[in-house]
Design an enzyme around this catalytic site. Structure first.
Site, PDB file in Angstrom:
ATOM      1  N   ASP A 136       0.819  -1.211   0.000  1.00 47.93           N
ATOM      2  CA  ASP A 136       0.000   0.000   0.000  1.00 47.93           C
ATOM      3  C   ASP A 136       0.857   1.268   0.000  1.00 47.93           C
ATOM      4  O   ASP A 136       1.668   1.486   0.910  1.00 47.93           O
ATOM      5  CB  ASP A 136      -0.903  -0.005   1.230  1.00 47.93           C
ATOM      6  CG  ASP A 136      -1.868   1.155   1.222  1.00 47.93           C
ATOM      7  OD1 ASP A 136      -2.963   0.993   0.675  1.00 47.93           O
ATOM      8  OD2 ASP A 136      -1.510   2.229   1.733  1.00 47.93           O
ATOM      9  N   VAL A 137       0.666   2.077  -1.008  1.00 50.19           N
ATOM     10  CA  VAL A 137       1.478   3.281  -1.139  1.00 50.19           C
ATOM     11  C   VAL A 137       1.223   4.270  -0.004  1.00 50.19           C
ATOM     12  O   VAL A 137       2.141   4.932   0.480  1.00 50.19           O
ATOM     13  CB  VAL A 137       1.202   3.972  -2.488  1.00 50.19           C
ATOM     14  CG1 VAL A 137       2.015   5.238  -2.629  1.00 50.19           C
ATOM     15  CG2 VAL A 137       1.514   3.034  -3.620  1.00 50.19           C
TER      16      VAL A 137
END
Length: 308
Positions: free
Chosen positions: A254-255
């Site tokens: 997840d960025v």
DNA sequence: AACCAGGCGCATG
DNA sequence: CATGCGCATGGT
């Protein structure tokens, strides 16, 4: 006319370490989420309980939440209250999480800054999965925009007080749509295909929240979900943490999580998996909560760092 | 104006 | 197994 004796308002107690305001703030943050409307002291939300459309207004009372039914008929009040408790994650003692948070000098501030924030859920697993598929790879503004189009195009409208609300589309509604319709809403061809496939799987009863809950472990649930095309590790973990509240889930890759850890702990923009594990290690059982609190840091500027 | 977004599956080496 | 690529389009 027969007077309707059915109650229109329900109450459910809130736990300690709960802040309605923090939860409401999170729902409101920077985006225009079509699945709810935030008022100064309440949230209005269209939901489906026991197959019936309802429009509810949730506000805070004395050590309880007040659930006012604006539209629709409640046939299963227990299910309604359960939904709201899942939405606000009320059945959890946050004390152990805060205890661990305070042992980490760089994360400790969250226990104060976001005191009482609960992991805001998406109780409907189908909705959670659709949302996580929509959110893959694109920025959140665009993702919310796609969700609005999907819901307005396929979801059942529910009018109240000069405002139109929409239920999230059912699996049957999404399964019946042609991919071209979603393409016209600017979904990628792939996402259109993923959504329709997932919808068919739900409509056929092959997958459901109940079935997943019956599985012995989070790993088994993830395996079940990632078997579906379009659901990878990130999507499965996201949906499990938001819908089933599986506490150990981390949406690897997840960025937003990376960005938060970069800002708060100075991790590299693209940290190795081992670096994440090192941080999450002592949060065993609270990985999902730590993730959620880290996401929360993205919505407001961090306090300026002190330079000695 | 590039470059990256709350990834994923599939095609290659 | 690891790495690379296209996807759709909006933000920055």
């Amino acid at each position: 006319m027969v007077p309707d004796s059915r109650p229109r308002t329900y109450y459910t107690p809130t736990p300690l370490l709960f802040s309605f305001r923090e939860c409401l703030w999170f729902l409101d943050r920077n985006y225009d989420d079509i699945m709810h409307r935030i008022l100064p002291d309440a949230v209005i939300k269209p939901i489906r309980i026991a197959g019936r459309p309802l429009l509810v207004k949730i506000s805070e009372g004395h050590q309880q939440l007040v659930i006012e039914v604006l539209r629709g008929e409640v046939t299963e009040p227990v299910a309604l209250i359960h939904y709201v408790r899942e939405l606000f994650d009320l059945d959890l003692d946050l004390a152990p999480f805060y205890t661990i948070l305070k042992t980490d000098p760089e994360l400790a501030f969250m226990a104060e800054a976001y005191f009482g924030l609960r992991l805001m859920g998406i109780p409907d697993l189908f909705e959670a999965l659709c949302w996580s598929i929509i959110g893959q790879q694109i920025n959140l503004s665009f993702a919310y925009s796609l969700k609005r189009r999907l819901v307005k195009t396929l979801g059942q409208p529910l009018d109240w007080d000069d405002t139109r609300y929409y239920l999230f589309p059912t699996p049957e509604q999404v399964a019946a749509v042609e991919p071209e319709v979603l393409r016209a809403l600017q979904f990628s061809g792939r996402k259109a295909e993923y959504l329709i496939t997932v919808a068919r799987t739900f409509a056929a009863g092959e997958i459901s929240k109940e079935k997943l809950l019956a599985l012995p472990s989070a790993e088994a649930m993830i395996q079940e979900l990632t078997a579906l095309k379009g659901i990878g590790e990130w999507t499965a973990n996201y949906a499990l943490m938001k819908s089933l509240k599986v506490p150990t889930c981390i949406p690897h890759g997840d960025v937003g999580l990376y960005n938060a850890l970069h800002a708060v702990k100075g991790l590299p923009k693209r940290p190795a998996r081992a670096e994440l594990e090192a941080i999450f290690g002592k949060f065993c059982g609270w990985q999902a909560y730590l993730t959620f609190y880290l996401w929360r840091t993205l919505s407001t500027p961090l306090l300026p760092k002190l330079h000695p």
